[in-house]
Design a protein around this motif. Structure first.
Motif, PDB file in Angstrom:
ATOM      1  N   ASP A 160      34.026   9.263  82.338  1.00 45.54           N
ATOM      2  CA  ASP A 160      33.703  10.168  83.563  1.00 45.54           C
ATOM      3  C   ASP A 160      35.228  10.762  83.829  1.00 45.54           C
ATOM      4  N   HIS A 187      30.554  19.725  86.812  1.00 44.70           N
ATOM      5  CA  HIS A 187      30.526  20.509  85.540  1.00 44.70           C
ATOM      6  C   HIS A 187      30.972  21.956  85.965  1.00 44.70           C
ATOM      7  N   GLY A 192      28.261  15.309  79.718  1.00 51.61           N
ATOM      8  CA  GLY A 192      28.381  14.202  80.137  1.00 51.61           C
ATOM      9  C   GLY A 192      27.973  12.996  79.517  1.00 51.61           C
TER      10      GLY A 192
END
Length: 887
Positions: free
Chosen positions: A537, A90, A437
């Motif tokens: 992802d 991130h 996430g």
């Protein structure tokens, strides 16, 4: 070797971090690159500690499940430098924490190496002597609120966990959770404490690669959050053979009691134990555990306090039931306190016991049960989310919103804007999922004219929470990655969920090329292991404009170059030969990559037969069409039997030798794998089996069986070893194995083309490039052209024989260009035709129609990532994560 105690005089450190050398030559870390002993790890930690210097500094470490990141982390702990661990996936959260805390040193990966950006020699901050580690309390939103942990906290929690789990020096723990997550970090700490080994990987349990690595390394344990067990159910964990598995742990959120009971029973039957645990970052990861012998009978319980800790219940006015209240924990693992900014780094202990914010009751048998939550914090799919920080993150993007949630869903209410409610909802969902996430299905967004408020003007979070209901989420935007996967793979949209990956959705070779090009355009980058990465992802690297610099996967480049050279050589524009033989090795590589998964034998065979159909049927269709126009080909060509029954001396009969050879080789592979003993051998010896098959294939290659001259027998017999070497290359899991495959290719290709050493050199060099070099530097336009050629390679090969003679007499170069363009156009037209016919039955679309073939036949050469030990498992992803003829 161990870090010298006077490295930073007067500073305490974490004993297990500076005592690594005491475990000697025992294995400390296992990666796809090999083993690292404790002595080697200690030496690297010592060197890095000395690099960090004798002055305490705040070290911000970008977390990753790699040896380099682990070394920096341990070096800082051993030498007494406070570590701020941040999520490596991130970038926005990383930058936010750099801005908030102004670290003295930043450790991060770049260009395949780990760099230490030493921003100053002496710390700009006052650092308390006990401060060892800073962890975020709110997932990956970049909140400046951090948990301050001491050296004693880390050591005490590691010792406690090692005690109740009975961690042994023979254990090997697979890192299923990230380094920056307190639960994942505690797995690392507790195993290093006992001299056990870490199987260091960034793979998800949903990837077949993870389980191949797990078996190969004889791993004994792994950890999971509730979402991990959702994935385990989907990948058939209950039927897996894991002979070395000793225990499984679960924390990070509540797992439904019936699932706890089921997994406990499953473990009892298979010989492993199931530990359910409860913890918080503020207690260095874990506070309670449920003894595995109680998991089947008391699955609803959080358990008992870990060794050295204790619980009490603080009475609450709203809970009058006896033995019920807020759960309060005390123990040596309780944090020093919170930090809201760098000014708090000099604080000592401000917290003596931890008020968890959870409502619990104590049962008569002494167990604790969690029955509710007081805080706005929510744990969704094992991720702890601070809705307030989500609101702040959205505000930074110009979105006014309120956010709340429960254990399953994060609900966001936002005000409408001029761009339209629908587009805003999708944009907000992407922002939230990217920051937190979470998969899209766990985020519900409602765009409203006004945000709900109470009479006092305060936010009405109860009304917002009520907006979450079981109705299906809004249809995804056209740009949604799931929609893109469904389009490219011709799968029903409802089947393509964020948890699926390219491989699990049945992706094959040529769809891989198209998907990789489209994904890179969408994301601005292409992870090396994207084909086995769940869609959820796959994220853009940040808000910055994507760089013009790109990389091109070596497999795409080689396939594009091969078809380019094949056509150019046939038209005599140039004489670069060997492309078809490289394609055969690539076919073996992709056969292993896409078909030899952990699926059961019948499913494997079914997929290979479909792949054979996607090679043979479009070829037969084109040959049949040409036969209607001229008499260049015979019935033997149509049935792909020219090398067996075709007339001798035909100038056109051997045009399609490569297709015939590939089909025969694939049929032979199916025949082998249909034997249960071979299927079992492949699963147990994934690298040795193809090497053995390659050795057998060399018998006809060197004319050791007394067969007729190789010009008199089907070419598949004499080139099968190339296919097997490509298969072995895909299963190579170490540099040594890749070296063996490369040497075998060099030794056996030499002499295969008598009098043509140039062709042999080309095949050897390109094969070595495939094995050793995962990507090549490129540009966006180059990637697009290479993708077109590679994606259309089957149709180019099929049609160029008929196209270039029409123009060859006028201009060879023009004929060359037109042959390529015609094949590309034919592939595009076929693809578009299929996408215009969504109502065709799925069975027809998958198995027999021209559109479904779409040049996407499964075992034809495809894109390559670094060498794969099994089932498409590449080396890089394990660490976060190829007839003699005219061609």
């Amino acid at each position: 070797m161990t870090v010298l105690p006077d490295l930073i005089p007067g500073t305490t450190s974490v004993p297990f971090a500076h005592g690594l050398a005491a475990h000697g030559d025992r294995t400390a870390v296992i990666t796809a690159d090999g083993l690292v002993s404790y002595a080697e790890l200690a030496a690297r930690v010592d060197a890095t500690a000395r690099r960090l210097g004798r002055e305490r500094r705040l070290v911000l470490l970008v977390g990753a499940n790699t040896v380099d990141a682990l070394v920096v982390h341990l070096a800082a702990l051993a030498a007494g430098h406070p570590v701020l661990l941040v999520p490596g996936d991130h970038p926005e959260a990383v930058q936010s924490l750099i801005d908030a805390y102004d670290p003295d040193v930043v450790a991060y990966p770049e260009g395949g190496q780990w760099l230490l950006d030493e921003r100053r020699e002496v710390s700009a901050h006052e650092l308390h002597p006990d401060l060892a580690l800073l962890l975020s309390t709110s997932g990956s939103t970049g909140s400046p609120k951090l948990v301050r942990l001491s050296h004693e906290n880390l050591q005490a929690n590691a010792e406690s966990i090692a005690e109740y789990l009975d961690i042994r020096d023979t254990d090997r723990a697979a890192t299923t959770l990230p380094l920056h997550y307190c639960y994942g970090l505690s797995v690392i700490h507790s195993h290093l404490l006992r001299g056990a080994a870490l199987v260091l990987t960034g793979l998800s349990v949903s990837d077949t690669c993870f389980w191949e690595l797990f078996r190969t390394t004889r791993a004994t344990t792994f950890a999971g959050v509730p979402y991990t067990f959702d994935l385990l159910d989907r990948v058939g964990f209950a039927t897996m053979e894991l002979p070395h598995l000793r225990y499984v742990t679960q924390a990070g959120g509540r797992l439904a009691p019936e699932r706890v009971s089921r997994y406990a029973a499953q473990g009892r039957a298979a010989g492993w134990e199931f530990f359910v645990m409860y913890g918080q970052t503020e207690a260095t990861a874990r506070m309670a555990y449920l003894p595995p012998e109680l998991a089947e009978t008391r699955p609803e319980a959080a358990g008992v306090a870990i060794p050295g800790g204790s619980f009490r219940l603080r009475p609450l006015p709203e809970f009058s039931a006896p033995d019920t209240g807020e759960l309060v924990y005390a123990g040596p693992n309780v944090m020093l306190g919170y930090a809201l900014g760098p000014q708090d780094l000099g604080l000592g202990r401000t917290v003596e016991e931890l008020h968890t914010g959870d409502i619990a009751r104590r049962t008569p048998d002494g167990l604790y049960e969690i029955i509710g939550r007081r805080s706005r914090f929510v744990k969704i799919l094992g991720l702890r989310i601070d809705p307030g920080q989500v609101e702040a993150m959205l505000a930074r993007h110009g979105v006014t919103a309120l956010c709340t949630g429960d254990d399953d869903t994060l609900t966001v209410a936002a005000t409408d804007t001029a761009t339209g409610a629908s587009s805003d909802a999708h944009r907000i969902r992407r922002l939230v999922t990217g920051a937190c996430g979470l998969p899209p299905r766990a985020v519900q967004v409602h765009v409203l004219a006004e945000l709900p408020r109470l009479a006092s003007g305060k936010p009405d979070y109860r009304a917002i929470r009520a907006m979450s209901h079981p109705a299906p989420a809004p249809a995804p935007a056209p740009e949604d990655l799931c929609a893109l996967y469904a389009l490219i793979l011709d799968r029903p949209r409802q089947e393509v969920t964020p948890d699926r990956s390219f491989v699990s959705l049945g992706g094959d070779s040529l769809s891989y090329v198209e998907m990789s090009i489209r994904l890179e355009q969408r994301l601005g980058h292409l992870p090396a292991d994207w084909h086995t990465t769940p869609i959820r992802d796959l994220r853009s690297p940040g808000r910055e404009a994507p760089s013009r610099k790109r990389t091109l996967e070596t497999g795409v480049a080689l396939r594009a170059i091969a078809i380019f050279c094949i056509v150019g050589s046939h038209i005599h524009v140039f004489g670069i030969k060997g492309g078809a033989h490289l394609l055969l090795a690539l076919a073996g590589y992709n056969f292993a990559r896409f078909h030899l998964t952990t699926a059961e034998r019948r499913e494997r065979l079914r997929r290979v037969w479909v792949g054979i159909g996607r090679v043979a049927l479009p070829s037969m269709a084109w040959i049949g069409f040409v036969m209607l126009l001229n008499d260049d080909y015979t019935l033997a060509n149509l049935l792909l039997l020219d090398s067996v029954f075709g007339p001798e001396g035909s100038k056109t009969g051997m045009h399609f030798w490569f297709i015939e050879a590939l089909v025969y080789v694939l049929i032979a592979a199916v025949a082998l794998l249909s034997l249960p003993v071979v299927d079992r051998a492949e699963r147990r010896f994934p690298y040795a089996l193809p090497l053995t098959i390659a050795a057998i294939g060399l018998l006809p290659r060197y004319d050791l069986l007394g067969l007729p001259d190789r010009t008199q027998i089907p070419d598949a017999i004499t080139v099968f070893w190339l296919f097997a070497l490509g298969w072995a290359a895909a299963k190579s899991s170490s540099a040594r194995q890749r070296l063996v495959v490369t040497v075998a290719a060099v030794a056996t290709v030499l002499g295969f083309f008598p009098g043509d050493p140039g062709r042999e050199a080309i095949v050897i060099a390109t094969f070595a490039l495939l094995v050793w070099v995962p990507t090549l530097p490129s540009r966006r336009r180059v990637n697009q052209v290479a993708g077109l050629l590679a994606n259309s390679s089957l149709y180019i090969y099929l049609t160029h024989w008929q196209i270039f003679p029409l123009i060859d007499g006028f201009s060879r170069h023009l004929a060359f260009l037109v042959a390529l363009l015609f094949g590309i156009g034919y592939a595009a037209a076929s693809t578009r035709l299929m996408r215009m016919l969504p109502s065709l039955p799925a069975r027809i679309r998958a198995g027999g129609s021209l559109g479904a073939w779409r040049s996407r036949f499964s075992s034809y050469p495809t894109v390559r990532t670094p060498s794969l030990p099994r089932s498409g498992c590449d080396r890089h992803s394990m660490t976060t994560g190829l007839k003699q003829g005219s061609g």
